[in-house]
Design a protein around this motif. Structure first.
Motif, PDB file in Angstrom:
ATOM      1  N   GLY A 112       0.916  -1.075   0.069  1.00 16.25           N
ATOM      2  CA  GLY A 112      -0.169  -0.028   0.265  1.00 16.25           C
ATOM      3  C   GLY A 112       0.867   1.198  -0.015  1.00 16.25           C
ATOM      4  N   PHE A 113       1.937   1.138   1.201  1.00 13.65           N
ATOM      5  CA  PHE A 113       2.600   2.498   1.033  1.00 13.65           C
ATOM      6  C   PHE A 113       3.629   2.509  -0.241  1.00 13.65           C
ATOM      7  N   LEU A 114       4.024   1.397  -0.807  1.00 13.42           N
ATOM      8  CA  LEU A 114       4.737   1.731  -2.071  1.00 13.42           C
ATOM      9  C   LEU A 114       4.026   2.159  -3.212  1.00 13.42           C
ATOM     10  N   VAL A 115       2.817   1.711  -3.171  1.00 16.30           N
ATOM     11  CA  VAL A 115       2.035   2.354  -4.345  1.00 16.30           C
ATOM     12  C   VAL A 115       1.518   3.978  -3.949  1.00 16.30           C
ATOM     13  N   VAL A 116       1.232   4.148  -3.046  1.00 19.02           N
ATOM     14  CA  VAL A 116       0.434   5.448  -2.688  1.00 19.02           C
ATOM     15  C   VAL A 116       1.803   6.652  -2.615  1.00 19.02           C
ATOM     16  N   LYS A 117       2.847   6.131  -2.046  1.00 16.43           N
ATOM     17  CA  LYS A 117       3.731   7.160  -1.770  1.00 16.43           C
ATOM     18  C   LYS A 117       4.630   7.394  -2.942  1.00 16.43           C
ATOM     19  N   THR A 118       4.973   6.374  -3.780  1.00 18.77           N
ATOM     20  CA  THR A 118       5.776   6.505  -4.760  1.00 18.77           C
ATOM     21  C   THR A 118       5.181   6.896  -6.176  1.00 18.77           C
ATOM     22  N   GLY A 119       3.848   6.537  -6.218  1.00 19.66           N
ATOM     23  CA  GLY A 119       3.151   6.792  -7.484  1.00 19.66           C
ATOM     24  C   GLY A 119       3.306   5.696  -8.518  1.00 19.66           C
ATOM     25  N   ILE A 120       3.989   4.758  -8.377  1.00 14.61           N
ATOM     26  CA  ILE A 120       4.335   3.630  -9.387  1.00 14.61           C
ATOM     27  C   ILE A 120       3.026   3.029  -9.661  1.00 14.61           C
ATOM     28  N   PRO A 121       2.812   2.643 -11.020  1.00 15.01           N
ATOM     29  CA  PRO A 121       1.573   1.886 -11.213  1.00 15.01           C
ATOM     30  C   PRO A 121       1.709   0.527 -10.280  1.00 15.01           C
ATOM     31  N   SER A 122       0.463   0.470  -9.678  1.00 20.86           N
ATOM     32  CA  SER A 122       0.396  -0.745  -8.505  1.00 20.86           C
ATOM     33  C   SER A 122       0.568  -2.079  -9.362  1.00 20.86           C
ATOM     34  N   PHE A 123       0.112  -2.294 -10.677  1.00 20.50           N
ATOM     35  CA  PHE A 123       0.528  -3.644 -11.491  1.00 20.50           C
ATOM     36  C   PHE A 123       2.174  -3.974 -11.361  1.00 20.50           C
ATOM     37  N   ILE A 124       2.833  -2.809 -11.482  1.00 18.98           N
ATOM     38  CA  ILE A 124       4.427  -2.870 -11.565  1.00 18.98           C
ATOM     39  C   ILE A 124       4.994  -2.867 -10.398  1.00 18.98           C
ATOM     40  N   ALA A 125       4.442  -2.145  -9.258  1.00 17.70           N
ATOM     41  CA  ALA A 125       5.000  -2.209  -7.782  1.00 17.70           C
ATOM     42  C   ALA A 125       4.708  -3.605  -7.544  1.00 17.70           C
TER      43      ALA A 125
END
Lengths: 324, 334
Positions: A112-125
């Protein structure tokens, strides 16, 4: 009459429901000796469907929030590995269970943090975290299976509660699947947090303008997926009586397919818990029914793939009815 | 305050010095191992499953013994990826490569080219169907899958015959994780050969078990058994399918011995099935030896030019000798 039909068809999961019913009726009548509704098959389905089913519920809700989680395929074996190793260290069973659930929650939080804090597309993250955790569990386990029975005798309370049967027939896994479905149904469709999930997935900026903490909504959705993965992993480990590094392989895409079949949009904001439930049931009975019908051995995947595409088309049609 | 700081620095320097000195001292005392400085690579089609974990354990034990470095590639049945890994391995110019030759055509040129470059390449686990005549690999270490299929099939059919079942139209099925893969094809050939010998005229049904995920495998075998309640003999062609036989038979409402079942490898579910009587026997291809002898052979080949062919397989495990497997299974050797 016509108005009532239009109203039913305007419901997102209506086509999934119709096809589900048609499939059940078709398989019930046309499988040899009606084996589809035979006690052995119903019992087996009740035991096996919840594995993917529980994961699909979480992944579907996350998709409504506008995100994906490919890492479920790794959270499952990581949880199983932790569960068996804690038992090997003589940690009491109930504490082992709770700690294993916390592992899922922790991995979900990281996603969750990785996706929302970095803005990386969730599929890739989450593809990245899937590979990372898979690598970690491969390295830690050296890909060796670990038998459960060396550390847990049969008949423990947890095992009876999670994987036992009612009356020696009805598998408790399916009861848990239903309980989780009802809880998530209330969570998504009755509780205000459910509305936040829909608004976040539909239009993040509008949701923010409404004062919704969209980051928090997404992180909670990831935590939910992680929790469900760990819960299912413990259930599966108790059933198959071992940890194997291949647990959960392919579940990421299968769960997404289940949600899509149930009318969940890939772009977020659209979907329903009954739809996701029907989607995962439909995909799994489709496979089961085709084998019972004696479909060509090497053609099963082709049928399932075609089924998914047809469902996606039907859902587009349902969407047109809905927006008329 | 100042003295305390100086003390801390002294402690830190001492600890760091010891951290560097102790390993150096222990290294100095250890005699140099025979293959120190050598590097070997195993390029396999294997997946992240129990079978390959044991191969890896054999590889690691041998490399620890010889003092060399070794790595294993697991390509999950993806031939294109395996070819890429092989090309990368060749580019690294290791002291030898052990390759799973799981295709009769695809490996002809890569292996031949690598050997021309001076890199020793041996076959493990799977060989070209024509052996040395079909591929330039320098030798082969592994199980003869046709013979292994034949061995387990003879055992299961003998049990079926003892039960007094009519053999002419006996319903026989075999579940495979990766349809079309060489291991499944060769083992099926062995089963078909035994079917002929026992006068079984029905065809062998192949069940696509849908990959390496346990629940999918169990679900598909269960569905097949329910759809074909007259199944009398059931094989798992790979370790995961064999592991799930017991659960699938239970799901389908079968009692131990009602279907004569068996297969390959010794995963936890298979051992449990042997104990409860759901699984009659399983072939242990002793894959630990494939990893172990691969490293040993590559080392001896590099040093002395040896090129032995070693058959590791065909060891039949049943309830009478399961204790040996159970003893060494936790050590990931059997």
């Amino acid at each position: 009459m016509g108005k009532r039909r239009a109203s039913f068809l305007s419901y997102k999961a209506s086509f999934t429901f119709i096809v589900f019913v048609i499939l059940v009726v078709f398989f019930s009548f046309f499988t040899p000796n009606h084996t589809f509704v035979g006690s052995n098959n119903i019992g087996a389905l009740g035991k096996l469907i919840p594995d993917l089913g529980i994961i699909s519920l979480g992944v579907g809700i996350l998709m409504i929030a506008g995100e994906f989680d490919m890492s479920v395929a790794s959270i499952i074996p990581v949880s199983s590995f932790v569960f068996i190793n804690l038992l090997a260290w003589n940690v009491p069973l109930i504490i082992t269970f709770i700690l294993t659930l916390m592992v899922g929650i922790a991995l979900g939080t990281i996603n969750g943090f990785l996706v929302v804090k970095t803005g990386i597309p969730s599929f890739i993250a989450t593809l990245g975290t899937m590979m990372f955790w898979k690598g970690v569990v491969f390295a830690a386990s050296r890909m060796m299976p670990i038998g459960l029975r060396a550390y847990l005798e049969p008949g423990s309370t947890l095992e009876n509660v999670l994987t036992g049967t009612i009356g020696g027939y009805f598998p408790l896994q399916f009861l848990w699947f239903l309980i989780i479905s009802i809880v998530l149904l209330l969570f998504l469709h009755i509780h205000k947090f459910g509305n936040w999930i829909y608004v976040t997935g539909d239009n993040k900026n509008a949701a923010r303008a409404m004062g919704i903490n969209t980051d928090m909504v997404k992180i909670v959705s990831y935590v939910l997926v992680g929790f469900l993965c760990s819960f299912m992993s413990v259930m599966q480990t108790l059933r198959i009586e071992s940890f194997t590094a291949t647990q959960g392989s392919g579940y990421g895409l299968k769960a997404i397919a289940s949600a899509v079949v149930g009318g969940t949009s890939l772009t977020g904001g659209v979907g329903s818990l009954p739809g996701i439930l029907l989607g995962t049931l439909t995909i799994q009975i489709l496979e089961n029914g085709l084998i019972l019908l004696g479909a060509p051995v090497f053609g099963i995947n082709a049928f399932i793939g075609a089924g998914i595409v047809i469902f996606a088309i039907l859902n587009v049609l349902a969407e047109r009815f809905r927006t008329r | 305050m100042k003295r305390s700081k100086i003390f801390k620095i002294i402690v830190l320097v001492t600890v760091l010095s010891l951290a560097f000195i102790i390993p150096t001292l222990s290294m100095a005392k250890t005699p140099k191992k025979p293959a120190a400085g050598m590097y070997f690579r195993l390029v396999t089609h294997g997946g992240n499953d129990p079978f390959w974990a044991v191969v890896q354990k054999g590889m690691r034990d041998a490399s620890d013994l010889l003092g060399c470095r070794a790595d294993i590639d697991l390509c999950g049945g993806n031939l294109a990826l395996q070819q890429k890994r092989f090309a990368e391995a060749v580019a690294m110019r290791p002291d030898g490569i052990a390759l799973v030759i799981n295709d009769d055509k695809a490996w002809d040129k890569p292996v031949s080219d690598a050997i021309k470059k001076g890199i020793n390449v041996i076959g493990i686990n799977n060989d070209d169907s024509k052996g040395a005549a079909g591929n330039a690999r320098l030798c082969y270490i592994g199980q003869d899958d046709r013979r292994a299929g034949y061995v387990i099939a003879r055992r299961l059919f003998a049990v079926a015959k003892r039960k007094g079942w009519y053999m002419g139209n006996l319903k026989v099925a075999a579940a495979v994780e990766v349809p079309g893969a060489n291991y499944g094809n060769f083992r099926s050939e062995g089963i078909r050969k035994a079917m002929k010998e026992f006068g079984i005229n029905s065809k062998l049904d192949i069940i696509d078990a849908g990959g390496l995920e346990m629940t999918t495998v169990e679900s598909r075998i269960t569905s097949y058994l329910i759809a074909h309640p007259n199944t009398k003999v059931l094989f798992g062609l790979g370790g995961i399918c064999t592991d799930r036989l017991t659960s699938a038979l239970k799901n389908a409402g079968k009692r131990p011995g009602q279907v004569v079942a068996g297969g390959f490898d010794t995963a936890p579910g298979t051992l449990s099935g042997l104990k409860t009587g759901y699984v009659e026997a399983t072939v242990d291809q002793q894959q630990y030896l494939q990893g172990y002898f691969a490293i040993m052979t590559l080392y001896l080949m590099k040093k002395y030019g040896f090129a032995p062919n070693i058959d590791t397989g065909g060891y039949l495990v049943d309830k009478n000798n399961i204790s040996t497997i159970q003893k060494y299974s936790p050590m990931h050797i059997r």
